[in-house]
Design an enzyme around this catalytic site. Structure first.
Site, PDB file in Angstrom:
ATOM      1  N   LYS A 152       0.807  -1.224   0.000  1.00 40.22           N
ATOM      2  CA  LYS A 152       0.000   0.000   0.000  1.00 40.22           C
ATOM      3  C   LYS A 152       0.834   1.265   0.000  1.00 40.22           C
ATOM      4  CE  LYS A 152      -4.390  -1.556   1.229  1.00 40.22           C
ATOM      5  NZ  LYS A 152      -5.240  -2.201   2.148  1.00 40.22           N
TER       6      LYS A 152
ATOM      7  N   LYS B 234      -4.190  -9.488  -7.164  1.00 40.42           N
ATOM      8  CA  LYS B 234      -5.416  -9.810  -6.418  1.00 40.42           C
ATOM      9  C   LYS B 234      -6.580  -8.932  -6.882  1.00 40.42           C
ATOM     10  CE  LYS B 234      -6.056  -8.106  -2.370  1.00 40.42           C
ATOM     11  NZ  LYS B 234      -6.074  -7.639  -0.984  1.00 40.42           N
TER      12      LYS B 234
ATOM     13  N   LYS C 166     -10.692  -3.767  -4.389  1.00 39.18           N
ATOM     14  CA  LYS C 166     -11.497  -2.560  -4.583  1.00 39.18           C
ATOM     15  C   LYS C 166     -10.617  -1.346  -4.858  1.00 39.18           C
ATOM     16  CE  LYS C 166     -11.944  -3.174   0.294  1.00 39.18           C
ATOM     17  NZ  LYS C 166     -12.673  -4.062   1.148  1.00 39.18           N
TER      18      LYS C 166
HETATM   19  P1  TYM Z   1     -10.555  -6.528   3.547  1.00 42.49           P
HETATM   20  O1  TYM Z   1     -11.688  -5.588   3.728  1.00 42.49           O
HETATM   21  O2  TYM Z   1      -9.435  -6.134   2.652  1.00 42.49           O
HETATM   22  O3  TYM Z   1     -11.109  -7.907   3.040  1.00 42.49           O
HETATM   23  C1  TYM Z   1     -12.152  -8.565   3.733  1.00 42.49           C
HETATM   24  C2  TYM Z   1     -12.025 -10.060   3.562  1.00 42.49           C
HETATM   25  O4  TYM Z   1     -12.086 -10.390   2.168  1.00 42.49           O
HETATM   26  C3  TYM Z   1     -10.954 -11.150   1.813  1.00 42.49           C
HETATM   27  N1  TYM Z   1     -10.562 -10.798   0.424  1.00 42.49           N
HETATM   28  C4  TYM Z   1     -10.370 -11.683  -0.538  1.00 42.49           C
HETATM   29  N2  TYM Z   1     -10.453 -13.025  -0.555  1.00 42.49           N
HETATM   30  C5  TYM Z   1     -10.197 -13.653  -1.721  1.00 42.49           C
HETATM   31  N3  TYM Z   1      -9.841 -12.987  -2.873  1.00 42.49           N
HETATM   32  C6  TYM Z   1      -9.747 -11.647  -2.893  1.00 42.49           C
HETATM   33  N4  TYM Z   1      -9.407 -11.020  -4.004  1.00 42.49           N
HETATM   34  C7  TYM Z   1     -10.009 -10.929  -1.693  1.00 42.49           C
HETATM   35  N5  TYM Z   1     -10.016  -9.616  -1.368  1.00 42.49           N
HETATM   36  C8  TYM Z   1     -10.348  -9.559  -0.065  1.00 42.49           C
HETATM   37  C9  TYM Z   1      -9.862 -10.754   2.797  1.00 42.49           C
HETATM   38  O5  TYM Z   1      -8.874 -11.727   2.902  1.00 42.49           O
HETATM   39  C10 TYM Z   1     -10.678 -10.587   4.067  1.00 42.49           C
HETATM   40  O6  TYM Z   1     -10.884 -11.825   4.702  1.00 42.49           O
HETATM   41  N6  TYM Z   1      -7.827  -6.128   7.653  1.00 42.49           N
HETATM   42  C11 TYM Z   1      -9.045  -6.719   7.147  1.00 42.49           C
HETATM   43  C12 TYM Z   1     -10.281  -6.353   7.928  1.00 42.49           C
HETATM   44  C13 TYM Z   1     -10.177  -6.672   9.372  1.00 42.49           C
HETATM   45  C14 TYM Z   1     -10.237  -7.985   9.954  1.00 42.49           C
HETATM   46  C15 TYM Z   1     -10.103  -7.769  11.350  1.00 42.49           C
HETATM   47  C16 TYM Z   1     -10.383  -9.265   9.424  1.00 42.49           C
HETATM   48  C17 TYM Z   1     -10.013  -5.780  10.385  1.00 42.49           C
HETATM   49  N7  TYM Z   1      -9.977  -6.435  11.571  1.00 42.49           N
HETATM   50  C18 TYM Z   1     -10.120  -8.861  12.236  1.00 42.49           C
HETATM   51  C19 TYM Z   1     -10.404 -10.346  10.319  1.00 42.49           C
HETATM   52  C20 TYM Z   1     -10.273 -10.136  11.695  1.00 42.49           C
HETATM   53  C21 TYM Z   1      -9.219  -6.233   5.714  1.00 42.49           C
HETATM   54  O7  TYM Z   1      -8.783  -5.187   5.335  1.00 42.49           O
HETATM   55  O8  TYM Z   1      -9.997  -6.999   4.961  1.00 42.49           O
END
Ligand code: TYM
Length: 329
Positions: free
Chosen positions: A111, A194, A197
């Site tokens: 990032k 990947k 968004k």
């Molecule tokens: P975030 O919002 O980036 O993504 C949310 C969830 O979606 C999964 N994901 C994907 N899985 C497969 N292929 C993809 N292209 C893809 N893009 C996203 C991510 O692996 C995730 O499971 N840091 C986290 C949010 C968070 C969190 C937490 C998660 C904050 N606190 C505590 C678990 C536990 C995040 O930014 O996810």
């Protein structure tokens, strides 16, 4: 019942990657686990974002949680900022995290790779410590996530163990729960990246609220190869392999069976079949989303969810403060 905690950070609209890698699995797990799922709105502000846009994304994300099948009778759904203990424990764990650990986080590096330190928000750097707090507050046994979050969950494990060693047994050491298929859905326009968004061009990313014609077009124009065979081979056919993962995850048909069904057929036929499966799933989700977004259900769900989550989080934080000696009595 074993406990699970997970969250999504809607800095943009939720994507098919979020759905396949995370949300869809939450729905499956809610019957067999004590599931806590939240919207990570405190994580959203680690990068600049317009308040009106953020508010819309948060509301849409909750509506989509429900539209995808999360049932507030079976799991606890809440907004991270509604449970103040997340920020509190986040700070305490930040104080226990080493700079070296945060420097090794690949998401942080990705990032910020073309930015100067001068303009990188400190929140983005300490983001994984807050995420550890999200998990450890609830004594989660498992954290269902996509592949890209594995390193963050591993830090949460390390912090739990560090705290337990330093102050005596306090936290459950959580394990990441990552599905075999669909844990890393790739961009349709660049299958080596990947699906995300934050992608510059929208062509590679399907959003759950995409118009169905737009979603179909994105699948039909997905980058493939010239090998003319529907085969699962991530190295030599990353685009086709990605489409196979998407189709298999959404239809529950095995990758093997899809490959044999499309033996000798062209990519056009295969992509049309993938587009059908994607559009059918999106149509189901979108019709429920429209009912929910116009109801007052969201407010009630969040209020009840925060109340329940707070009870657990409050107890845990008190215990942590006592062990660290930051309480007086
Ligand atoms: P975030 O919002 O980036 O993504 C949310 C969830 O979606 C999964 N994901 C994907 N899985 C497969 N292929 C993809 N292209 C893809 N893009 C996203 C991510 O692996 C995730 O499971 N840091 C986290 C949010 C968070 C969190 C937490 C998660 C904050 N606190 C505590 C678990 C536990 C995040 O930014 O996810």
């Amino acid at each position: 019942m074993k406990r699970m905690v997970s969250g999504i950070k809607p800095t943009g609209e939720l994507t098919l990657g979020n759905y396949i890698g995370a949300l869809r699995n939450f729905v499956k797990y809610q019957d067999d686990f004590d599931l806590y799922v939240f919207i990570a709105n405190l994580h959203c502000v680690t990068v600049p974002i317009e308040p009106a846009e953020l508010r819309k994304n948060l509301k849409d994300a909750i509506a989509l949680y429900l539209a995808c099948g999360l049932d507030p009778e079976k799991c606890t759904i809440f907004l991270q900022s509604d449970v103040l203990e997340h920020a509190q424990l986040g700070w305490l764990l930040t104080c226990m995290t080493y700079m070296g650990e945060l420097n090794r986080m690949t998401q942080f590096k990705e990032k910020t790779h073309n930015q100067q330190d001068e303009s990188i928000g400190a929140g983005l750097f300490v983001y994984p410590s807050l995420m550890a707090a999200d998990i450890l507050l609830y004594d989660a046994d498992y954290v269902p996530v996509g592949n890209d979050q594995k390193q963050h969950v591993e830090l949460a494990r390390d912090l739990a163990q560090r705290f337990n060693n330093r102050y005596s047994e306090t936290f459950v050491v959580p394990e990441p729960k990552i599905a075999e298929v669909g844990a890393r859905i790739m961009s349709l326009s660049d299958p080596n990246k990947k699906m995300s968004k934050s992608e510059e061009s929208n062509k590679g990313c399907i959003y759950l609220l995409d118009d169905l014609n737009v979603a179909r077009k994105k699948v039909m124009s997905a980058v493939t190869d010239n090998l003319a065979q529907v085969k699962y081979d991530k190295e030599n056919q990353p685009g086709i392999s990605n489409l196979l993962e998407i189709m298999s995850s959404l239809s529950s048909e095995s990758i093997e069976s899809i490959c044999s069904r499309f033996e000798g057929k062209g990519y056009g036929d295969f992509k049309a079949a993938v587009a059908d499966v994607v559009c059918e799933e999106l149509a189901k989700i979108q019709s429920k989303y429209h009912d929910i977004i116009n109801s007052d259900m969201i407010e009630t769900v969040l209020k009840d969810g925060a109340e329940k989550a707070h009870k657990q989080a409050f107890k845990k934080l008190k215990k942590v403060q006592k062990k660290m000696g930051i309480d007086i009595m």
